[in-house]
Motif scaffolding. Structure first.
Motif, short mmCIF file in Angstrom:
data_model
loop_
_atom_site.label_atom_id
_atom_site.label_comp_id
_atom_site.label_asym_id
_atom_site.label_seq_id
_atom_site.Cartn_x
_atom_site.Cartn_y
_atom_site.Cartn_z
N SER A 15 0.81 -1.22 0.00
CA SER A 15 0.00 0.00 0.00
C SER A 15 0.84 1.27 0.00
CB SER A 15 -0.94 -0.01 1.20
OG SER A 15 -0.22 -0.31 2.37
N GLY A 16 2.07 1.19 0.47
CA GLY A 16 2.90 2.40 0.49
C GLY A 16 3.53 2.72 -0.84
N GLN A 17 3.55 1.74 -1.74
CA GLN A 17 4.36 1.90 -2.95
C GLN A 17 3.74 2.83 -3.99
OE1 GLN A 17 6.93 1.00 -1.32
NE2 GLN A 17 7.84 0.25 -3.19
N ILE A 26 -0.17 15.43 9.02
CA ILE A 26 -0.27 13.97 9.19
C ILE A 26 -1.51 13.40 8.49
CG2 ILE A 26 -0.63 12.16 10.92
CD1 ILE A 26 1.57 13.43 12.54
N GLU A 40 9.09 -3.56 4.07
CA GLU A 40 8.94 -2.27 3.40
C GLU A 40 8.07 -1.37 4.26
OE1 GLU A 40 7.07 -3.32 -0.32
OE2 GLU A 40 5.07 -3.27 0.56
N THR A 41 8.11 -0.06 3.97
CA THR A 41 7.25 0.85 4.69
C THR A 41 5.87 0.85 4.04
OG1 THR A 41 8.42 2.53 3.40
CG2 THR A 41 8.89 2.45 5.73
N THR A 42 4.83 1.02 4.85
CA THR A 42 3.48 1.03 4.29
C THR A 42 2.94 2.44 4.13
OG1 THR A 42 2.47 0.83 6.46
CG2 THR A 42 2.92 -1.21 5.28
N ASN A 43 3.58 3.41 4.72
CA ASN A 43 3.08 4.78 4.55
C ASN A 43 4.06 5.69 3.82
OD1 ASN A 43 4.75 4.69 6.74
ND2 ASN A 43 3.51 6.00 8.03
N TYR A 44 5.13 5.13 3.36
CA TYR A 44 6.05 5.85 2.46
C TYR A 44 6.51 4.84 1.42
CZ TYR A 44 6.25 9.17 6.30
OH TYR A 44 5.91 10.06 7.28
N ARG A 45 6.91 5.34 0.26
CA ARG A 45 7.44 4.42 -0.74
C ARG A 45 8.81 3.90 -0.30
NH1 ARG A 45 8.35 6.80 -6.25
NH2 ARG A 45 8.69 4.67 -6.90
N THR A 46 9.03 2.62 -0.55
CA THR A 46 10.36 2.04 -0.37
C THR A 46 10.94 1.82 -1.75
OG1 THR A 46 9.63 0.92 1.63
CG2 THR A 46 11.65 0.13 0.63
N VAL A 47 12.09 2.42 -2.00
CA VAL A 47 12.67 2.41 -3.34
C VAL A 47 14.05 1.77 -3.27
CG1 VAL A 47 13.53 3.92 -5.18
CG2 VAL A 47 11.40 4.47 -4.01
N HIS A 62 8.93 16.23 5.03
CA HIS A 62 8.74 15.10 4.12
C HIS A 62 8.33 13.82 4.83
CE1 HIS A 62 11.46 17.95 2.06
NE2 HIS A 62 10.66 17.68 1.06
N PRO A 94 6.11 13.45 7.86
CA PRO A 94 5.30 13.91 8.99
C PRO A 94 4.91 12.79 9.95
CG PRO A 94 4.00 13.91 6.96
CD PRO A 94 5.41 13.61 6.58
N GLU A 95 4.78 11.57 9.43
CA GLU A 95 4.31 10.46 10.26
C GLU A 95 5.45 9.55 10.66
OE1 GLU A 95 0.70 8.06 9.22
OE2 GLU A 95 1.27 8.79 7.25
N ARG A 117 5.84 3.24 9.38
CA ARG A 117 5.10 2.00 9.61
C ARG A 117 5.62 0.96 8.63
NH1 ARG A 117 -0.96 2.16 10.60
NH2 ARG A 117 -1.21 3.58 12.34
N GLN A 154 5.72 -3.25 7.01
CA GLN A 154 5.13 -4.58 6.91
C GLN A 154 6.17 -5.52 6.35
OE1 GLN A 154 1.80 -4.83 4.22
NE2 GLN A 154 3.01 -4.38 2.40
#
Lengths: 278, 457
Positions: A121-123, A175, B252-259, B364, B366-367, B370, B372
């Motif tokens: 979901s983050g991607q 947020i 990977e992170t669920t609230n930011y892209r993991t690249v 960049h 703010p949270e 998180r 998974q």
């Protein structure tokens, strides 16, 4: 009126291409092909068993949704996803139609049963926001907003919940704004929860449904730290749709009002007066 | 002067000058100030069970050290442990981006991280009894108080943030501006605060030269890392390395892209002399291109092997020290041979390591992060290639043809380097000895015009 599914196929294909090449989502061509083939074969088999005409449009949409959302390293799991998705349409039925959005059902089934499937979901990131909004909105226009109400009610409720949470926690607005920009949220809102065949028939019913999914999803995502909370919330709320239809009846949705061939949309058979599992 | 640079661990990342031989030799040398502020944490996770290890390389006066960390649950004495820095260093070395030389095996680069400059004070805090009374008066509950290794640890909860803030300030912590609301947010989310200081007596007794990493084990649905207090720091973006050790696959992170960090490129051979600089510049340039909004994955690998190895995989003993609770006792560790292992062996440990690297600030990120765990076990590493040209003197038509291809190849390597790092290509050509391509009549431009078109700073 044109069948909205054709446009949806186009939009989902474009999103898959953009996801694969623009966002580096791990969309594997081979998995996509396996998903499409298994979905079509399952649809053909199911229609044949039920003595109905085969139509590739719905299984294609299901296969594309799975390609967008289901991540796995195994082609077998991709195939299983397509089988679960389309198979659920024929096996889990109430009031003459299927209960679960097929792709949603498959995702939830796989997430619960194997650790070899996941949803990234983050991607989707934030750069995709504008384009998703555009295609999503275009999609809604074509559907003549017949189910746009679900999407917008859901998004409004979801936003209100996030804002309320931020206000309660004393968090800055950045947020909830960041949480709302999640691309996967928009894919869910525009392309999954809005499925006309698995949402309630009346506008009031759909509003109740959208609010219920948003509230359940919010509890799962922010109360229980379940990253796929919205998918579980939709699957958990879907079985309530037949009850909502009984309580707040409305007309059956037809994909294409002039050339409808679906068994499931035969009005006499699916009038709200004759609900129940078939 | 007492200061607290709160919670999020501020570390110093450095490259060691090292020439240990594993599978070839290290070619990377870099100075020890690569990153001024970087934190390292190791997250071991299976189901809801989590072991968090925070590296600690605080170099100042131990009585100045203090740390405040939000934790998801109450912690019993036995859930807190003091680990060994060497294991984190090993994990860091094993997962580091590496430089490979062709013709001579696989040189890699070793990186050693230093960490932590946390905070502060409380040397002359209140006596325990008075401290507890004052805490109660402010609505702060000292839920537990432990001495573990060289640390005195308190587990705090509070009715509201103002009381907690006051208590921390009175106890000698200098909180950054804006900490109150963030503390309040964590309190409402049911989190506790883990406050640690150095017990000077214990430290002297143990003879510890440096402060060892703090470890906490807990069970929680929250697979996350609190970074918000770190973003309050006025010193700008923070550097964070997260190593995860899991069972089924990469994290990977669920609230930011993991690249994925760009990898596999051929670079000018002279990059060898400045690999540390290269890595730092590349990371900065890639972060900039992603608008500073992504988490980079630098390594994802099955812990049973590596190819090429920057360091041997961790032994079972080391893994257990990091909290990998599912690795059974008594099993033989991996062989310590120096060559890469071809693949997982039978009886292999199911441990998958992911190394994430993020440069974050409040705008960049703010949270909190998180995470998974995914089912993806495909291997990924940051690996950069030096191809030494053959410079023999034989003459034959193939040799002539080969030599003719070299200038183009060297130039391409220089351009790759420029594109990855944002460095000026004329500079690169100068120090790497690549001649400017000769195009009579045309002024030389550093990069092809189309690269300049969209590549602007």
């Amino acid at each position: 009126m044109a069948d909205p599914r054709l446009l949806q196929i186009l939009v989902l294909s474009s999103l898959a291409l953009y996801g694969a090449f623009g966002l580096e989502l791990e969309i594997r061509p081979f998995h996509a092909a396996v998903t499409v083939v298994v979905a079509l074969l399952t649809e053909a088999a199911g229609r044949r068993l039920r003595g109905e005409a085969f139509d590739p449009r719905s299984p294609l949409i299901t296969a594309l949704s799975l390609t967008l959302l289901l991540r796995t390293a195994s082609p077998g799991v991709a195939a299983l996803g397509a089988l679960f998705a389309v198979g659920s349409k024929f096996l889990i039925r109430a009031r003459g139609g299927h209960v679960f959005n097929p792709a949603n059902f498959a995702l939830v089934a796989l997430l619960l049963t194997t650790d070899r499937a996941w949803v990234s979901s983050g991607q989707w990131g934030h750069v995709a926001l504008l384009s998703l909004l555009l295609v999503g909105a275009g999609q809604l226009v074509i559907q003549r907003a017949q189910r746009g109400d679900v999407t917008w009610t859901f998004l409004a409720t979801w936003s209100a919940l996030l804002l309320a949470r931020a206000a309660w926690l004393g968090d800055p607005l950045a947020i909830p704004w960041h949480q709302l920009q999640n691309g996967a949220l928009l894919v869910f809102a525009f392309f999954m929860i809005s499925d006309p065949r698995t949402t309630p028939r009346s506008r009031a019913g759909r509003s109740v449904f959208a609010v219920a999914v948003a509230v359940a999803g919010f509890v799962l995502v922010y109360g229980h730290y379940e990253p796929n909370g919205l998918l579980f919330a939709l699957a958990g709320t879907a079985p309530l749709v037949p009850l909502l239809d009984r309580w707040l009846p409305g007309p059956v949705y037809l994909w294409n009002r002039t050339t409808e061939t679906h068994h499931a949309t035969h009005p006499a058979r699916f009038s709200p007066a004759a609900p129940g599992l078939r | 002067m007492r200061r607290i640079l709160p919670v999020s661990l501020l570390l110093l990342l450095a490259f060691a000058e090292s020439a240990a031989a594993f599978c070839g030799f290290y070619v990377a040398k870099a100075d020890t100030k690569l990153w001024n502020q970087a934190s390292q944490v190791v997250l071991v996770r299976d189901g809801d069970r989590t072991v968090l290890t925070m590296a600690n390389d605080f170099k100042g006066d131990p009585k100045e050290f203090a740390v405040v960390i939000p934790v998801p649950t109450f912690l019993e004495r036995e859930q807190i442990h003091v680990g060994e820095k060497a294991v984190i260093d090993h994990l860091d070395a094993y997962t580091s981006p590496r430089l490979v030389e062709y013709f001579d095996g696989d040189p890699c680069r070793q990186m050693v991280m230093r960490m932590n400059k946390m905070a502060a004070p409380a040397a002359e805090g209140l006596a325990a009894g008075a401290r507890d009374d004052r805490a109660r008066a402010l609505g702060v509950t000292i839920e537990a108080s432990y001495t573990v290794g060289e640390y005195d640890i308190l587990i705090l909860s509070a009715e509201e943030s103002a009381g907690l803030e006051t208590w921390l300030l009175e106890s000698g912590y200098k909180l950054p501006k804006g900490a109150g609301p963030v503390l309040g947010s964590y309190l409402k989310q049911g989190m506790r605060f883990f406050v640690a200081k150095v017990n000077l007596e214990e430290q002297a007794k143990g003879g510890y030269q440096t402060l060892r990493p703090l470890q906490v084990a807990y069970e929680s649905k929250k697979f996350m890392l609190p970074i918000r207090l770190g973003t309050l720091n006025a010193e700008g973006a923070q550097e964070l390395f997260v190593y995860t050790l899991t069972r089924s696959g990469r994290v990977e992170t669920t609230n930011y892209r993991t690249v994925k960090l760009p990898t596999g490129m051929d670079l000018p051979v002279a990059t060898k002399e400045r690999f540390g600089e290269f890595y730092k510049a590349m990371f900065g340039e890639q972060t900039r291109r992603e608008n500073g909004e992504v988490v980079f994955m630098e390594y994802a690998w099955d812990m049973n092997w590596c190819d090429p190895c920057a360091a041997d995989p961790l032994s079972e003993e080391e893994l257990r020290k990091l909290g990998v609770f599912w690795v059974a006792d008594g099993e033989p560790g991996p062989s310590t041979g120096i060559m890469p292992r071809p693949g997982p062996k039978s009886g292999a440990r199911d441990v998958f390591v992911t190394r994430l690297h993020v440069r974050y600030d409040r705008d960049h990120f703010p949270e909190d992060l998180r995470f998974q765990e995914t089912g993806d076990r495909s291997n990924f590493q940051g690996r950069y290639v030096l191809r030494h040209a053959w410079n023999g003197t034989s003459t034959c038509s193939q040799a002539d043809a080969y030599r003719r291809t070299l200038p183009e190849r060297f130039d391409k390597e220089a351009q790759t380097l420029a594109s990855l790092t944002g460095w000026d290509i004329s500079d690169i050509r100068r120090w790497s000895g690549v001649p400017e391509p000769a195009e009579p009549g045309e002024p030389q431009t550093a990069v092809p015009w189309w690269k300049r078109l969209w590549n602007e700073k």
